[in-house]
Enzyme design. Structure first.
Site, PDB file in Angstrom:
ATOM      1  N   CYS A  93       7.610  19.042  49.949  1.00 21.13           N
ATOM      2  CA  CYS A  93       7.692  18.658  51.351  1.00 21.13           C
ATOM      3  C   CYS A  93       7.700  17.133  51.498  1.00 21.13           C
ATOM      4  CB  CYS A  93       6.598  19.357  52.160  1.00 21.13           C
ATOM      5  SG  CYS A  93       7.053  19.484  53.904  1.00 21.13           S
ATOM      6  N   HIS A 178       5.744  24.531  50.736  1.00 23.88           N
ATOM      7  CA  HIS A 178       4.378  24.276  50.257  1.00 23.88           C
ATOM      8  C   HIS A 178       3.910  25.380  49.308  1.00 23.88           C
ATOM      9  CE1 HIS A 178       3.094  20.905  52.902  1.00 23.88           C
ATOM     10  NE2 HIS A 178       4.110  21.346  53.622  1.00 23.88           N
ATOM     11  N   GLU A 180       1.649  25.357  47.243  1.00 30.03           N
ATOM     12  CA  GLU A 180       0.188  25.316  47.031  1.00 30.03           C
ATOM     13  C   GLU A 180      -0.556  26.113  48.102  1.00 30.03           C
ATOM     14  OE1 GLU A 180       2.078  23.070  48.287  1.00 30.03           O
ATOM     15  OE2 GLU A 180       1.049  22.038  49.918  1.00 30.03           O
TER      16      GLU A 180
HETATM   17  N1  GLN Z   1       7.747  16.089  58.104  1.00 25.42           N
HETATM   18  C1  GLN Z   1       6.819  15.516  57.185  1.00 25.42           C
HETATM   19  C2  GLN Z   1       7.253  14.111  56.765  1.00 25.42           C
HETATM   20  O1  GLN Z   1       8.222  13.619  57.239  1.00 25.42           O
HETATM   21  C3  GLN Z   1       6.630  16.384  55.971  1.00 25.42           C
HETATM   22  C4  GLN Z   1       5.902  17.607  56.374  1.00 25.42           C
HETATM   23  C5  GLN Z   1       5.073  18.207  55.283  1.00 25.42           C
HETATM   24  O2  GLN Z   1       4.867  17.633  54.212  1.00 25.42           O
HETATM   25  N2  GLN Z   1       4.572  19.370  55.583  1.00 25.42           N
HETATM   26  O3  GLN Z   1       6.597  13.512  55.971  1.00 25.42           O
END
Ligand code: GLN
Length: 205
Positions: A93, A178, A180
């Protein structure tokens, strides 16, 4: 030679040491999952924390805050040097965003931030992920990025609605979601396996 080969399996007296970038985000959930698999973990906040690592995880969270922390602590150059030297890296992410061309430049992709988030703050999906045995992966997306562009060295391992959400470039793996948070450790095992830090998963006939 294929750039997609896993690192040679490693024989060592003690379990591998995996760093988890701990400037911001859900690094503790990654540490719990890695610890349950049986590798050692270390929280990485300053360049000295990178010494002697066998791999590095960049967690989800907020990439803007993480970028400020990386700049403040002088981590960008050491991270780029370690990636160039072949340290396996796993970004999830916000961690995927941190690895892209516009941030650390370790992965030859452009991640579109909050790509799914305009429609859905968070959602779950199941799909096959190339190289991960055991059937569809269940994935949690939270204001997730997708890959808007990628270079020729990048393999797309899974897509959602036609947008890449799992990619690999050599020993660097990045996911929009995610792993995790789902309570199953197949993605962490997949990463450790391609890093040469776990035995290869058994091939399915
Ligand atoms: N949208 C977030 C960002 O730009 C990432 C979201 C996340 O890690 N759950 O960092």
């Amino acid at each position: 030679m294929s750039t997609e080969a896993s690192a040679p399996a490693r024989l060592a007296a003690e379990p591998p040491l995996v760093g988890v970038l701990a400037l911001q985000g859900d690094f503790e959930a990654h540490e719990r999952m890695l610890g349950a698999i049986g590798v050692r973990t270390r929280q990485v906040r300053v360049p000295a924390d990178l010494d002697g690592l066998d791999a590095l995880v960049l967690p989800g969270g907020e990439s803007t805050v993480m970028s400020l922390g990386v700049a403040r602590e002088g981590l960008a150059e050491p991270l780029r040097a370690l990636a160039a030297a072949g340290l396996p890296m796993f970004g999830t992410c916000a961690g995927m965003i941190m690895l892209d061309r516009e941030h650390l430049g370790i992965l030859d992709v452009v991640a579109e931030r909050n790509a799914f988030g305009r429609q859905l703050h968070s959602f779950e999906a199941s799909f096959e992920l190339d190289g991960v045995p055991g059937g569809p992966v269940h994935a949690i997306f939270i204001r997730a990025p997708w890959i808007r562009e990628h270079g020729p060295a990048v393999s797309v391992l899974a897509s959602v609605d036609g947008h890449p959400v799992a990619v690999r470039q050599g020993l660097v793996l990045a996911l929009s979601f995610h792993p995790e948070l789902t309570g199953e450790d197949r993605l962490h095992r997949f990463f450790l396996s391609l890093a040469g830090l776990l035995p290869e998963p058994a091939k399915e006939d």
